[in-house]
Design an enzyme around this catalytic site. Structure first.
Site, PDB file in Angstrom:
ATOM      1  N   HIS A   1       0.543  25.349  20.484  1.00 28.05           N
ATOM      2  CA  HIS A   1       1.169  26.229  19.505  1.00 28.05           C
ATOM      3  C   HIS A   1       0.689  25.966  18.083  1.00 28.05           C
ATOM      4  O   HIS A   1       1.374  26.267  17.103  1.00 28.05           O
ATOM      5  CB  HIS A   1       2.694  26.157  19.616  1.00 28.05           C
ATOM      6  CG  HIS A   1       3.184  27.086  20.687  1.00 28.05           C
ATOM      7  ND1 HIS A   1       2.568  27.179  21.909  1.00 28.05           N
ATOM      8  CD2 HIS A   1       4.200  27.975  20.716  1.00 28.05           C
ATOM      9  CE1 HIS A   1       3.184  28.086  22.631  1.00 28.05           C
ATOM     10  NE2 HIS A   1       4.182  28.586  21.941  1.00 28.05           N
TER      11      HIS A   1
ATOM     12  N   ASP B   1      12.823  24.663  15.017  1.00 29.19           N
ATOM     13  CA  ASP B   1      13.573  25.900  15.294  1.00 29.19           C
ATOM     14  C   ASP B   1      13.286  26.432  16.691  1.00 29.19           C
ATOM     15  O   ASP B   1      14.071  27.199  17.239  1.00 29.19           O
ATOM     16  CB  ASP B   1      13.177  26.989  14.281  1.00 29.19           C
ATOM     17  CG  ASP B   1      13.611  26.621  12.880  1.00 29.19           C
ATOM     18  OD1 ASP B   1      14.526  25.791  12.750  1.00 29.19           O
ATOM     19  OD2 ASP B   1      13.030  27.169  11.921  1.00 29.19           O
TER      20      ASP B   1
ATOM     21  N   GLU C   1      19.777  26.117   6.667  1.00 24.20           N
ATOM     22  CA  GLU C   1      18.479  26.767   6.429  1.00 24.20           C
ATOM     23  C   GLU C   1      18.715  27.981   5.530  1.00 24.20           C
ATOM     24  O   GLU C   1      19.813  28.151   4.983  1.00 24.20           O
ATOM     25  CB  GLU C   1      17.815  27.183   7.754  1.00 24.20           C
ATOM     26  CG  GLU C   1      17.250  26.011   8.542  1.00 24.20           C
ATOM     27  CD  GLU C   1      16.167  26.398   9.537  1.00 24.20           C
ATOM     28  OE1 GLU C   1      15.746  27.565   9.548  1.00 24.20           O
ATOM     29  OE2 GLU C   1      15.734  25.514  10.318  1.00 24.20           O
TER      30      GLU C   1
HETATM   31  C1  LIG Z   1       7.156  29.718  17.406  1.00 28.17           C
HETATM   32  C2  LIG Z   1       6.918  28.413  16.673  1.00 28.17           C
HETATM   33  C3  LIG Z   1       7.957  27.839  15.971  1.00 28.17           C
HETATM   34  C4  LIG Z   1       7.763  26.633  15.293  1.00 28.17           C
HETATM   35  N1  LIG Z   1       8.805  26.075  14.625  1.00 28.17           N
HETATM   36  C5  LIG Z   1       8.647  24.909  13.985  1.00 28.17           C
HETATM   37  C6  LIG Z   1       9.728  24.290  13.306  1.00 28.17           C
HETATM   38  O1  LIG Z   1      10.824  24.809  13.250  1.00 28.17           O
HETATM   39  N2  LIG Z   1       9.501  23.100  12.712  1.00 28.17           N
HETATM   40  C7  LIG Z   1       8.293  22.474  12.768  1.00 28.17           C
HETATM   41  O2  LIG Z   1       8.182  21.367  12.258  1.00 28.17           O
HETATM   42  N3  LIG Z   1       7.251  23.044  13.386  1.00 28.17           N
HETATM   43  C8  LIG Z   1       7.397  24.244  13.993  1.00 28.17           C
HETATM   44  N4  LIG Z   1       6.332  24.825  14.612  1.00 28.17           N
HETATM   45  C9  LIG Z   1       5.014  24.191  14.494  1.00 28.17           C
HETATM   46  C10 LIG Z   1       4.821  23.184  15.595  1.00 28.17           C
HETATM   47  O3  LIG Z   1       5.629  22.050  15.374  1.00 28.17           O
HETATM   48  C11 LIG Z   1       3.374  22.708  15.644  1.00 28.17           C
HETATM   49  O4  LIG Z   1       2.518  23.796  15.746  1.00 28.17           O
HETATM   50  C12 LIG Z   1       3.169  21.770  16.824  1.00 28.17           C
HETATM   51  O5  LIG Z   1       1.924  21.164  16.697  1.00 28.17           O
HETATM   52  C13 LIG Z   1       3.199  22.534  18.108  1.00 28.17           C
HETATM   53  O6  LIG Z   1       3.356  21.647  19.198  1.00 28.17           O
HETATM   54  P1  LIG Z   1       2.382  21.786  20.435  1.00 28.17           P
HETATM   55  O7  LIG Z   1       2.974  20.955  21.504  1.00 28.17           O
HETATM   56  O8  LIG Z   1       2.123  23.201  20.761  1.00 28.17           O
HETATM   57  O9  LIG Z   1       1.102  21.078  19.811  1.00 28.17           O
HETATM   58  P2  LIG Z   1      -0.436  21.486  19.928  1.00 28.17           P
HETATM   59  O10 LIG Z   1      -0.668  22.738  19.166  1.00 28.17           O
HETATM   60  O11 LIG Z   1      -0.849  21.472  21.319  1.00 28.17           O
HETATM   61  O12 LIG Z   1      -1.095  20.255  19.140  1.00 28.17           O
HETATM   62  C14 LIG Z   1      -0.922  20.089  17.745  1.00 28.17           C
HETATM   63  C15 LIG Z   1      -1.751  18.912  17.228  1.00 28.17           C
HETATM   64  O13 LIG Z   1      -1.223  17.710  17.758  1.00 28.17           O
HETATM   65  C16 LIG Z   1      -2.174  17.057  18.576  1.00 28.17           C
HETATM   66  N5  LIG Z   1      -1.449  16.585  19.753  1.00 28.17           N
HETATM   67  C17 LIG Z   1      -0.833  17.308  20.705  1.00 28.17           C
HETATM   68  N6  LIG Z   1      -0.250  16.495  21.597  1.00 28.17           N
HETATM   69  C18 LIG Z   1      -0.496  15.233  21.183  1.00 28.17           C
HETATM   70  C19 LIG Z   1      -0.166  13.962  21.680  1.00 28.17           C
HETATM   71  N7  LIG Z   1       0.552  13.788  22.785  1.00 28.17           N
HETATM   72  N8  LIG Z   1      -0.607  12.868  20.998  1.00 28.17           N
HETATM   73  C20 LIG Z   1      -1.322  12.994  19.872  1.00 28.17           C
HETATM   74  N9  LIG Z   1      -1.673  14.191  19.361  1.00 28.17           N
HETATM   75  C21 LIG Z   1      -1.256  15.292  20.011  1.00 28.17           C
HETATM   76  C22 LIG Z   1      -3.206  18.116  18.929  1.00 28.17           C
HETATM   77  O14 LIG Z   1      -4.462  17.548  19.199  1.00 28.17           O
HETATM   78  C23 LIG Z   1      -3.212  18.945  17.677  1.00 28.17           C
HETATM   79  O15 LIG Z   1      -4.001  18.359  16.694  1.00 28.17           O
HETATM   80  C24 LIG Z   1       6.490  26.023  15.298  1.00 28.17           C
HETATM   81  C25 LIG Z   1       5.437  26.618  15.986  1.00 28.17           C
HETATM   82  C26 LIG Z   1       5.650  27.803  16.668  1.00 28.17           C
HETATM   83  C27 LIG Z   1       4.508  28.429  17.381  1.00 28.17           C
END
Ligand SMILES: Cc1cc2nc3c(=O)[nH]c(=O)nc-3n(C[C@H](O)[C@H](O)[C@H](O)COP(=O)(O)OP(=O)(O)OC[C@H]3O[C@@H](n4cnc5c(N)ncnc54)[C@H](O)[C@@H]3O)c2cc1C
Length: 525
Positions: free
Chosen positions: A103, A164, A275
């Protein structure tokens, strides 16, 4: 002179032979990478064919095709893979990106011609909830927050700090910070973790906490995936409430709105979640709210007009158990009586705790059904010092934006005291700062105000305004393309960040999609 043509011939032959050898070596080197990965002894497996999904993310704008996707079944699968690449040394270009739920917004979890690790397939020990005076849960780094909520609720417990949206992995949010309406009280998610297990860029498996390998612990928290892959996490829990009183009120004046928000985040026990969001030129706003909220005064609420106005919505939640409802109602009345919102705009709702926390998922289902989830998301997230939020609001909500039809704009203050300055995350240097999140969706191939170009231009104007006015703004979920920009982002903490990189991932194998370092420790273009 006589020998000159002979020399030339010899030289040409030598050059052809030399170039042929180099080409063969390079080809051998590239063709041997997948086969060398194939020789690794793993519980899980590599996929070299079905890799396209790992070249996509929620942002839907950047695509970097990996060479392989690892579906690990154990921590040792991850350690074996990273160690193998580490041992190949700088002669291999191979990098490794942990992919949580994908994400990210600009390819941060992708790896061009590298290995993407699908963290959700990691099947470490089962999630384990520990009750007692200091309850916690041990989870895999690839676990989704929604699953942690379900599991811990079986014990009447839950994590304290959220995002969120809960369909994100623990490793993904801890690599950034994890911010939501509870952060003013509990800090971000990275302030609510007791212990991590990490695979470093050398393939070592290290357990770390405040007292054990603490430098690695704090490096990884908010570390943008640069120092290690989080494979296991110990998360602090609290008693979970059953129900939530969910409240919205409106303001026309930003100063009054911000003053009330700041008053609430300093109050002892007023609300559990605080918020806010901005609404510009929206028709029938309060009417739309009626599907999930009840107006306190239906007659007055129906006369309120939102068209053509810039409004600021304060969103609050108070947790409770049904037996305490009378006391909670009284507490809420007291807290609300100290605020200066427009009285006709008070809307209330009462929902189960789980429904409140998982609220964005409902929107996801609706958007997916209309084909509006998998569109480009040119999001911009900023952390703005309290002292500059008024000039920011005046320019951005008064001039740069003419409406908020492309997606929500969140705005709420956070207490810096709840953040640990030993972590890698960068925040403004003031006691209170605001998260302002422009969560835009672009209509594919539109050239109008709902198109990608228009939204990117607006984002650029906002960033330029911050830059020119020296507002001291920091990007959250940062995205930069030059070393100068990364240096400016980290400011005085850049040296420490580089030092940590050279300690834990000296070949720059990890998280190449952040584009901070390039393999062999040279910096991104
Ligand atoms: C609909 C939506 C709502 C959101 N709401 C919020 C919010 O309310 N608050 C907030 O803070 N953020 C929010 N986000 C942002 C979100 O926290 C970040 O985009 C987060 O990185 C997404 O998690 P993911 O598991 O999809 O990570 P990914 O997109 O898969 O990875 C993100 C980064 O972390 C690294 N990574 C992933 N897993 C690991 C691991 N196990 N160890 C080390 N590195 C790792 C990846 O290499 C990459 O660099 C939101 C995003 C979306 C799409």
């Amino acid at each position: 002179m006589r020998y000159a043509p002979l020399n030339k011939l010899f030289l040409r032959t030598f050059m052809i032979l030399f170039l042929t050898c180099v080409t063969v070596r390079i080809n051998l080197c590239f063709s041997s990478i997948p086969s060398s990965l194939k020789t690794l002894d793993l519980n899980g497996h590599f996929d070299f064919d079905e890799v396209q999904h790992a070249a996509r993310d929620f942002g839907n704008r950047y695509q970097f095709l990996p060479l392989a996707v690892l579906h690990p079944k154990s921590v040792s699968d991850i350690a074996t893979t990273v160690k193998h690449i580490w041992q190949m040394g700088p002669r291999s270009e191979l990098t490794v990106a942990a992919r949580g739920h994908g994400h990210s917004l600009q390819g941060q979890a992708q790896a061009q011609q590298g290995v993407v690790i699908n963290m959700e397939s990691l099947q470490g020990p089962k999630m384990h909830v520990h009750t007692g005076n200091f309850p916690y849960v041990d989870v895999s780094g690839g676990e989704l927050w929604i699953n942690i909520l379900h599991e811990s609720l079986k014990y009447g417990l839950a994590p304290k700090s959220w995002t969120d949206y809960l369909h994100l992995t623990v490793g993904g949010t801890l690599s950034n910070a994890g911010i939501s309406g509870q952060a003013f009280r509990h800090g971000p998610q990275i302030s609510n973790v007791y212990q991590l297990e990490v695979v470093t860029g050398k393939g070592e498996v290290v357990t770390c906490s405040e007292n054990q390998n603490s430098d690695l612990f704090y490096s990884v928290l908010g570390g943008l995936g640069q120092f290690g892959i989080i494979t296991r996490v110990r998360i602090s829990l609290e008693a979970a409430p059953e129900m939530v009183k969910w409240i919205r009120v409106l303001y026309t004046d930003f100063t009054t709105f911000a003053r009330d928000q700041e008053k609430l985040i300093s109050a002892e026990n007023a609300f559990d979640y605080i918020e806010g969001f901005v609404i510009i030129n929206r028709t029938g706003l309060l009417n739309n709210w009626r599907s999930s909220f009840n107006p306190q005064d239906p007659v007055q609420a129906s006369q309120f007009k939102s068209d053509g106005r810039t409004l600021f919505c304060l969103e609050l939640a108070k947790y409770f158990n049904p037996e305490d409802v009378e006391v909670v109602n009284q507490d809420i009345r007291n807290s609300l009586s100290q605020l200066n919102y427009i009285s006709s705009t008070l809307f209330l709702s009462e929902v189960p705790y789980i429904e409140f926390l998982d609220r964005v998922h409902l929107s996801e289902i609706k958007l997916r059904s209309k084909g509006l989830w998998e569109v480009p998301h040119p999001w911009l997230n900023l952390l703005i010092p309290k002292s500059r939020i008024h000039s920011f609001a005046e320019e951005v909500f008064g001039n740069i934006l003419t409406d908020t039809s492309n997606g929500p704009i969140l705005i709420y203050p956070i207490n810096k005291s709840k953040w640990d300055n030993r972590t890698s995350v960068v925040i403004p240097d003031e006691d209170i700062f605001y998260l302002v999140a422009f969560l835009s969706s672009a209509v594919p191939s539109s050239t109008g105000t709902d198109g990608l170009d228009h939204i990117l231009t607006q984002n650029k104007k906002i960033l330029e305004f911050c830059e020119v006015g020296s507002l001291g703004v920091k990007q959250y979920l940062p995205h930069y393309t030059t070393e100068e920009e990364w240096q400016a982002h980290f400011g005085p903490r850049w040296e420490v960040f580089v030092q940590r990189k050279s300690t834990y991932d000296p070949l720059a194998i990890l998280a190449p999609g952040q584009r901070i370092f390039q393999k062999e420790m040279s910096y991104a273009q």
